[in-house]
Every structure is written in C-alpha cells, then in structure tokens.
Design a protein around this motif. Structure first.
Motif, PDB file in Angstrom:
ATOM      1  N   ASP A  69     -21.562 -30.658  13.942  1.00  0.00           N
ATOM      2  CA  ASP A  69     -21.864 -30.352  12.547  1.00  0.00           C
ATOM      3  C   ASP A  69     -21.330 -28.965  12.196  1.00  0.00           C
ATOM      4  N   PRO A  70     -20.465 -28.850  11.207  1.00  0.00           N
ATOM      5  CA  PRO A  70     -19.925 -27.540  10.842  1.00  0.00           C
ATOM      6  C   PRO A  70     -20.907 -26.670  10.074  1.00  0.00           C
ATOM      7  N   THR A  71     -22.089 -27.214   9.793  1.00  0.00           N
ATOM      8  CA  THR A  71     -23.059 -26.504   8.964  1.00  0.00           C
ATOM      9  C   THR A  71     -23.916 -25.569   9.806  1.00  0.00           C
ATOM     10  N   SER A  72     -23.810 -24.277   9.541  1.00  0.00           N
ATOM     11  CA  SER A  72     -24.675 -23.309  10.208  1.00  0.00           C
ATOM     12  C   SER A  72     -26.123 -23.615   9.859  1.00  0.00           C
ATOM     13  N   GLY A  73     -26.985 -23.656  10.858  1.00  0.00           N
ATOM     14  CA  GLY A  73     -28.388 -24.001  10.638  1.00  0.00           C
ATOM     15  C   GLY A  73     -28.741 -25.356  11.206  1.00  0.00           C
ATOM     16  N   SER A  74     -27.744 -26.232  11.363  1.00  0.00           N
ATOM     17  CA  SER A  74     -27.969 -27.537  11.981  1.00  0.00           C
ATOM     18  C   SER A  74     -28.115 -27.361  13.495  1.00  0.00           C
ATOM     19  N   TRP A  75     -28.930 -28.204  14.108  1.00  0.00           N
ATOM     20  CA  TRP A  75     -29.060 -28.108  15.567  1.00  0.00           C
ATOM     21  C   TRP A  75     -27.803 -28.621  16.258  1.00  0.00           C
ATOM     22  N   LEU A  76     -26.941 -29.299  15.519  1.00  0.00           N
ATOM     23  CA  LEU A  76     -25.680 -29.796  16.073  1.00  0.00           C
ATOM     24  C   LEU A  76     -24.491 -28.905  15.725  1.00  0.00           C
ATOM     25  N   TRP A  77     -24.755 -27.727  15.184  1.00  0.00           N
ATOM     26  CA  TRP A  77     -23.696 -26.747  14.964  1.00  0.00           C
ATOM     27  C   TRP A  77     -23.219 -26.228  16.319  1.00  0.00           C
ATOM     28  N   HIS A  78     -21.916 -25.921  16.429  1.00  0.00           N
ATOM     29  CA  HIS A  78     -21.359 -25.461  17.711  1.00  0.00           C
ATOM     30  C   HIS A  78     -22.149 -24.310  18.312  1.00  0.00           C
ATOM     31  N   HIS A  79     -22.568 -23.364  17.466  1.00  0.00           N
ATOM     32  CA  HIS A  79     -23.194 -22.147  17.987  1.00  0.00           C
ATOM     33  C   HIS A  79     -24.667 -22.032  17.588  1.00  0.00           C
ATOM     34  N   PHE A  87     -28.625 -23.166  29.604  1.00  0.00           N
ATOM     35  CA  PHE A  87     -27.807 -22.054  30.063  1.00  0.00           C
ATOM     36  C   PHE A  87     -26.763 -21.679  29.031  1.00  0.00           C
ATOM     37  N   THR A  88     -26.245 -20.473  29.170  1.00  0.00           N
ATOM     38  CA  THR A  88     -25.252 -19.953  28.248  1.00  0.00           C
ATOM     39  C   THR A  88     -24.448 -18.869  28.944  1.00  0.00           C
ATOM     40  N   THR A  89     -23.551 -18.226  28.191  1.00  0.00           N
ATOM     41  CA  THR A  89     -22.723 -17.147  28.727  1.00  0.00           C
ATOM     42  C   THR A  89     -22.861 -15.907  27.843  1.00  0.00           C
ATOM     43  N   ILE A  90     -22.581 -14.755  28.442  1.00  0.00           N
ATOM     44  CA  ILE A  90     -22.485 -13.500  27.703  1.00  0.00           C
ATOM     45  C   ILE A  90     -21.190 -12.816  28.111  1.00  0.00           C
ATOM     46  N   ARG A  91     -20.865 -11.738  27.395  1.00  0.00           N
ATOM     47  CA  ARG A  91     -19.604 -11.042  27.630  1.00  0.00           C
ATOM     48  C   ARG A  91     -19.789  -9.560  27.324  1.00  0.00           C
ATOM     49  N   ASP A  92     -18.986  -8.724  27.968  1.00  0.00           N
ATOM     50  CA  ASP A  92     -19.002  -7.300  27.639  1.00  0.00           C
ATOM     51  C   ASP A  92     -18.935  -7.160  26.112  1.00  0.00           C
ATOM     52  N   PRO A  93     -19.948  -6.557  25.491  1.00  0.00           N
ATOM     53  CA  PRO A  93     -20.007  -6.549  24.020  1.00  0.00           C
ATOM     54  C   PRO A  93     -18.841  -5.848  23.338  1.00  0.00           C
ATOM     55  N   TRP A  94     -18.312  -4.795  23.946  1.00  0.00           N
ATOM     56  CA  TRP A  94     -17.203  -4.085  23.320  1.00  0.00           C
ATOM     57  C   TRP A  94     -15.940  -4.944  23.327  1.00  0.00           C
ATOM     58  N   GLU A  95     -15.690  -5.616  24.435  1.00  0.00           N
ATOM     59  CA  GLU A  95     -14.566  -6.548  24.484  1.00  0.00           C
ATOM     60  C   GLU A  95     -14.806  -7.739  23.570  1.00  0.00           C
ATOM     61  N   PHE A 148     -26.139 -26.831  27.309  1.00  0.00           N
ATOM     62  CA  PHE A 148     -25.316 -25.624  27.263  1.00  0.00           C
ATOM     63  C   PHE A 148     -25.269 -25.131  25.827  1.00  0.00           C
ATOM     64  N   ILE A 149     -25.699 -23.899  25.624  1.00  0.00           N
ATOM     65  CA  ILE A 149     -25.658 -23.272  24.305  1.00  0.00           C
ATOM     66  C   ILE A 149     -24.376 -22.447  24.218  1.00  0.00           C
ATOM     67  N   ALA A 150     -23.577 -22.724  23.188  1.00  0.00           N
ATOM     68  CA  ALA A 150     -22.252 -22.115  23.066  1.00  0.00           C
ATOM     69  C   ALA A 150     -22.335 -20.778  22.337  1.00  0.00           C
ATOM     70  N   ASN A 151     -22.223 -19.701  23.082  1.00  0.00           N
ATOM     71  CA  ASN A 151     -22.230 -18.351  22.538  1.00  0.00           C
ATOM     72  C   ASN A 151     -20.782 -17.985  22.187  1.00  0.00           C
ATOM     73  N   PRO A 152     -20.461 -17.722  20.919  1.00  0.00           N
ATOM     74  CA  PRO A 152     -19.057 -17.551  20.529  1.00  0.00           C
ATOM     75  C   PRO A 152     -18.369 -16.357  21.167  1.00  0.00           C
ATOM     76  N   ARG A 153     -17.075 -16.523  21.472  1.00  0.00           N
ATOM     77  CA  ARG A 153     -16.230 -15.517  22.117  1.00  0.00           C
ATOM     78  C   ARG A 153     -16.734 -15.157  23.503  1.00  0.00           C
ATOM     79  N   CYS A 154     -17.404 -16.124  24.140  1.00  0.00           N
ATOM     80  CA  CYS A 154     -17.925 -15.912  25.502  1.00  0.00           C
ATOM     81  C   CYS A 154     -17.527 -17.071  26.409  1.00  0.00           C
ATOM     82  N   GLY A 155     -16.350 -17.655  26.155  1.00  0.00           N
ATOM     83  CA  GLY A 155     -15.873 -18.752  26.991  1.00  0.00           C
ATOM     84  C   GLY A 155     -16.465 -20.101  26.642  1.00  0.00           C
ATOM     85  N   SER A 156     -17.119 -20.217  25.483  1.00  0.00           N
ATOM     86  CA  SER A 156     -17.849 -21.447  25.175  1.00  0.00           C
ATOM     87  C   SER A 156     -16.929 -22.642  24.935  1.00  0.00           C
TER      88      SER A 156
END
Length: 204
Positions: free
Chosen positions: A36-46, A69-77, A11-19
C-alpha cells in the motif's frame, strides 16, 4: 514489511537501512508483502512495528507469536544517503526537499525533513505507546553480512545469500555542527543501540 505466517516472522522495513534488499530476500517466504503506497496503512512499505501489529490483530493474527526484526544504520551516513536518494529519484517524497536544499546540511535542518526523519528513528519505528520496544532483533546495516544470515537461517531453517540492492555509495560528507547535532537529536536511540560514534564536524 514482510510477514510470514508459516515461519512466524515480521520484518519491518526501515528506509535507507538495506530494507529493499531484505524485502526481496524474504519474498519467497512471505505470506504478506507491503503493497500500500498510503502512509498510515499497516501494509505501507515503511509502517512502524506498532502499526503492523494493529493490522495483524485486525486480520486475526497474534503479534506475540511472531519474531519482529529490523535494521538500523549510522545516522549521519543515513541522512546523507537519504539526501542523495532524494536528489536522484524525482518520484521520491524526499526529492523536493533535497532539490531545494542544495546540501545535506540544509536538507536535515529543514523542519519538515526533521519531522519525517524523526518518524523513522528506531524508537518511533519500534516502540508502542507505552515505550516498550517491539523488536526482538535490531541489526546494524554495517554488519549485515555477518549478523543477518544466522537470524534468517534460524527463522526459515536454511541458509540464505545476503543481498544489498538499491544502494547509494557512502558519501563521507562532513556535516556542520548544527546539522550534526540535529542528526544526533533525531536518532539518539539509534546511536545508543548501534553504538555509533559522532563524526567530526565542519569548523565554524
């Protein structure tokens, strides 16, 4: 990100999409949890699907054997939610931009916010360098209680209760034309896949 070696899913966590909710729901079945809090790591949340696949290969896993799999959301919301989240969470990377912007419109029109949001559009999150989509399933947040349970049940072999944590209320914010167009440009692929309609804009 949540990866299960026994159930063969990622599961790939797409931010602000229920992840946040889905990560918590999948925790009991996960072999690898993003930490891993480091952006760029494969173990980063997003981390993106392509970055996670790189990490899987580095650790002796074959990504082709796993269901992504992942989730998406109405972009304006989603943009309005990101702005509100940034305002209320001082530790968030969105906070200084939301604080200084003063409105969702100015927020999304900020060049650095635009750049960051582009990195979370579904094509950036899900495509490899050749433009091939790596996701087997893309689930709209608006229909999550309907579309997620059969996917999870198929993967783990038992029904699950769909949770939705870390929520921000729908804003109903009406963006200016420029801001709305910027959102449409950033999330063009999300709009197509999710069949989202462009909302009305503020009059000039």
């Amino acid at each position: 990100m949540r990866l299960s070696d026994s159930h063969k899913f990622v599961f790939i966590a797409n931010p602000r999409c229920g992840s946040t909710s889905i990560r918590a729901m999948l925790d009991p079945y996960a072999s690898v949890r993003s930490s891993d809090p480091t952006s760029g790591s494969w173990l980063w949340h997003h981390a993106s699907a392509s970055r996670v696949q790189e990490g899987m290969r580095e650790t002796g896993r074959n990504p082709e054997e796993y269901f992504f799999f992942t989730t998406i959301r109405d972009p304006w919301e989603r943009v309005a939610s990101t702005y509100r989240f940034g305002l209320s969470h001082s530790a968030s990377g969105w906070h200084p931009f939301a604080r200084d912007a003063g409105s969702p419109d100015a927020f999304v029109l900020h060049p650095e916010v635009t750049r960051r949001l582009r990195g979370f559009a579904i094509d950036a999150m899900g495509e490899d360098e050749s433009g091939n989509m790596l996701f087997d399933e893309i689930l709209p947040l608006e229909r999550l209680h309907e579309v997620l349970p059969p996917v999870i049940e198929k993967l783990i072999g038992q029904p699950v209760l769909v949770r939705h944590d870390n929520t921000t209320a729908q804003t109903g914010h009406v963006f200016s034309r420029d801001a709305s167009q910027r959102i449409e440009d950033i999330f063009a692929a999300d709009i197509t896949i999710g069949q989202y309609d462009r909302p009305g804009s503020k009059p000039l």
